[in-house]
Design a protein around this motif. Structure first.
Motif, PDB file in Angstrom:
ATOM      1  N   TRP A 132       0.914  -1.360  -0.024  1.00 23.48           N
ATOM      2  CA  TRP A 132       0.189  -0.023  -0.063  1.00 23.48           C
ATOM      3  C   TRP A 132       0.946   1.291  -0.101  1.00 23.48           C
ATOM      4  CZ3 TRP A 132      -4.798   0.056  -1.372  1.00 23.48           C
ATOM      5  CH2 TRP A 132      -5.473  -0.922  -1.261  1.00 23.48           C
ATOM      6  N   ALA A 135       1.512   1.685  -3.589  1.00 23.54           N
ATOM      7  CA  ALA A 135       0.386   2.218  -4.260  1.00 23.54           C
ATOM      8  C   ALA A 135       0.253   3.704  -3.752  1.00 23.54           C
ATOM      9  CB  ALA A 135      -0.941   1.450  -3.739  1.00 23.54           C
ATOM     10  N   GLY A 139      -1.113   7.147  -5.864  1.00 25.23           N
ATOM     11  CA  GLY A 139      -2.284   7.818  -5.164  1.00 25.23           C
ATOM     12  C   GLY A 139      -1.690   9.466  -5.413  1.00 25.23           C
ATOM     13  N   TYR A 171     -16.264  -1.904 -11.502  1.00 26.63           N
ATOM     14  CA  TYR A 171     -15.364  -2.949 -11.308  1.00 26.63           C
ATOM     15  C   TYR A 171     -15.854  -3.803 -10.163  1.00 26.63           C
ATOM     16  CZ  TYR A 171     -10.821  -4.939  -9.658  1.00 26.63           C
ATOM     17  OH  TYR A 171      -9.547  -5.588  -9.394  1.00 26.63           O
ATOM     18  N   LYS A 177     -12.010  -8.443  -9.711  1.00 26.45           N
ATOM     19  CA  LYS A 177     -12.520  -8.078  -8.275  1.00 26.45           C
ATOM     20  C   LYS A 177     -12.821  -9.544  -7.824  1.00 26.45           C
ATOM     21  CE  LYS A 177     -14.348  -6.132  -4.788  1.00 26.45           C
ATOM     22  NZ  LYS A 177     -13.817  -4.965  -4.007  1.00 26.45           N
ATOM     23  N   CYS A 180      -9.644 -11.413  -6.864  1.00 24.49           N
ATOM     24  CA  CYS A 180      -8.733 -11.135  -5.697  1.00 24.49           C
ATOM     25  C   CYS A 180      -9.401 -11.094  -4.447  1.00 24.49           C
ATOM     26  CB  CYS A 180      -8.343  -9.369  -6.128  1.00 24.49           C
ATOM     27  SG  CYS A 180      -7.346  -9.268  -7.559  1.00 24.49           S
ATOM     28  N   LEU A 217      -4.939  -5.200  -2.717  1.00 22.87           N
ATOM     29  CA  LEU A 217      -4.943  -4.016  -3.691  1.00 22.87           C
ATOM     30  C   LEU A 217      -5.777  -4.333  -4.984  1.00 22.87           C
ATOM     31  CD1 LEU A 217      -3.669  -1.243  -4.327  1.00 22.87           C
ATOM     32  CD2 LEU A 217      -1.670  -2.320  -5.295  1.00 22.87           C
ATOM     33  N   GLY A 218      -5.834  -5.449  -5.305  1.00 23.95           N
ATOM     34  CA  GLY A 218      -6.455  -5.783  -6.413  1.00 23.95           C
ATOM     35  C   GLY A 218      -7.809  -5.827  -6.336  1.00 23.95           C
ATOM     36  N   CYS A 220      -9.136  -3.701  -3.581  1.00 20.64           N
ATOM     37  CA  CYS A 220      -9.747  -2.459  -3.141  1.00 20.64           C
ATOM     38  C   CYS A 220      -9.247  -1.230  -3.858  1.00 20.64           C
ATOM     39  CB  CYS A 220      -9.329  -2.480  -1.839  1.00 20.64           C
ATOM     40  SG  CYS A 220      -9.820  -3.709  -0.653  1.00 20.64           S
ATOM     41  N   TRP A 221      -8.652  -1.329  -5.033  1.00 23.76           N
ATOM     42  CA  TRP A 221      -8.001  -0.162  -5.788  1.00 23.76           C
ATOM     43  C   TRP A 221      -8.934   0.903  -6.140  1.00 23.76           C
ATOM     44  CZ3 TRP A 221      -9.287   1.502 -10.495  1.00 23.76           C
ATOM     45  CH2 TRP A 221      -9.758   0.574 -11.348  1.00 23.76           C
ATOM     46  N   MET A 224     -10.331   2.842  -3.282  1.00 19.56           N
ATOM     47  CA  MET A 224      -9.366   3.888  -2.850  1.00 19.56           C
ATOM     48  C   MET A 224      -9.392   4.995  -3.758  1.00 19.56           C
ATOM     49  SD  MET A 224      -7.897   2.911  -0.117  1.00 19.56           S
ATOM     50  CE  MET A 224      -7.809   1.916   1.179  1.00 19.56           C
ATOM     51  N   ALA A 225      -9.624   5.010  -5.020  1.00 16.59           N
ATOM     52  CA  ALA A 225      -9.972   5.900  -5.946  1.00 16.59           C
ATOM     53  C   ALA A 225     -11.009   6.742  -5.545  1.00 16.59           C
ATOM     54  CB  ALA A 225      -9.993   5.219  -7.465  1.00 16.59           C
TER      55      ALA A 225
END
Length: 276
Positions: A132, A135, A139, A171, A177, A180, A217-218, A220-221, A224-225
């Motif tokens: 993260w 990431a 971000g 997504y 999704k 992951c 990450l795959g 929840c990305w 997070m966006a």
């Protein structure tokens, strides 16, 4: 199934139902030591929440969806503040993600047994957070792009925010999704495959933490966006997104739950496009 040197402990909590996270013992079966581990992780998360609130810059509590305004000089995040942003990002990820991975860490300790030392668990957590942290580089770039959009004024910022919601909502329905999320919720295969390197060295445990973080990450990305668009350092939005992530990782029917969240994001994004 067992791996040499690492045998899952028999007993309650290690035989979940078909929709339950595999490899994660039910909280009612946790031992005192496992409860202590969970309490420590949650205490660290609480501390991270407090630190995030202290470090967060006021202008970063809003995003293009919530009225982002440039600071003096036309920059929400000056380039010289990149290191500060990254530090705050990592602390923020610890605040949001440690509660969600607490059951996973308890499951890891139980599966590894006596070989799950403090150093091993710390290395697993560090590897997870390192993903993260990396990431956060992307971000930062995304926030800078949102900032440039907000500086232009007009309906464009709302339209860009609406697109973020639509992408995040779509997504939720994709095979990637689900793929992951299954691996993020069910780490048993990961643990059994990499049990020896996990228990053998801290670097091995760190590597497994990185793998688990990659699945997360795959998963929840896109959420997070949404956080970046709503207010990356807003404690309220952080709490909302963290709640969604935790629910997805722990509820018995994650596919249905994810689709419900996806539908809500799609509806909100469509509404913003129609009525900005």
């Amino acid at each position: 199934m067992t791996t040499a040197g690492v045998r899952p402990r028999s007993g309650r909590g290690m035989r979940p139902g078909p929709d339950a996270p595999r490899g994660i013992p039910a909280p009612r079966t946790w031992t005192r030591l496992e409860l202590l581990l969970a309490g420590l992780l949650l205490a660290l998360a609480g501390t991270a929440w407090l630190v995030t609130g202290a470090l967060a810059m006021p202008d970063m509590s809003s995003g293009i969806l919530t009225g982002m305004r440039p600071m003096g000089g036309g920059a929400v995040i000056p380039p010289t503040a990149f290191g500060f942003f990254l530090l705050t990002w990592v602390v923020m990820m610890a605040a949001m993600m440690l509660p969600a991975i607490t059951p996973f860490m308890v499951g890891m300790r139980r599966l590894l047994g006596a070989r799950a030392t403090t150093g091993t668990l710390a290395a697993l957590t560090a590897g997870y957070l390192a993903v993260w942290g990396v990431a956060g580089l992307l971000g930062y770039a995304v926030v800078r792009a949102f900032e440039a959009t907000a500086m232009g004024g007009g309906p464009l910022a709302v339209q860009v925010g609406a697109v973020v919601l639509l992408v995040a909502g779509a997504y939720q329905f994709t095979p990637l999704k689900r793929w992951c999320l299954v691996r993020c919720r069910s780490p048993l295969a990961l643990v059994m495959r990499y049990a020896e390197p996990t228990a053998g060295s801290r670097f091995g445990a760190f590597s497994v933490g990185v793998r688990h973080g990659g699945y997360c990450l795959g998963c929840c990305w896109a959420l997070m966006a949404v956080l970046l668009a709503a207010g990356v350092m807003s404690l309220a939005w952080m709490a909302a997104v963290a709640a969604v992530i935790t629910i997805e990782k722990t509820v018995p029917r994650p596919t249905l739950t994810g689709r419900l969240f996806g539908t809500a994001l799609l509806a909100l994004g469509a509404a913003l496009l129609a009525l900005p």
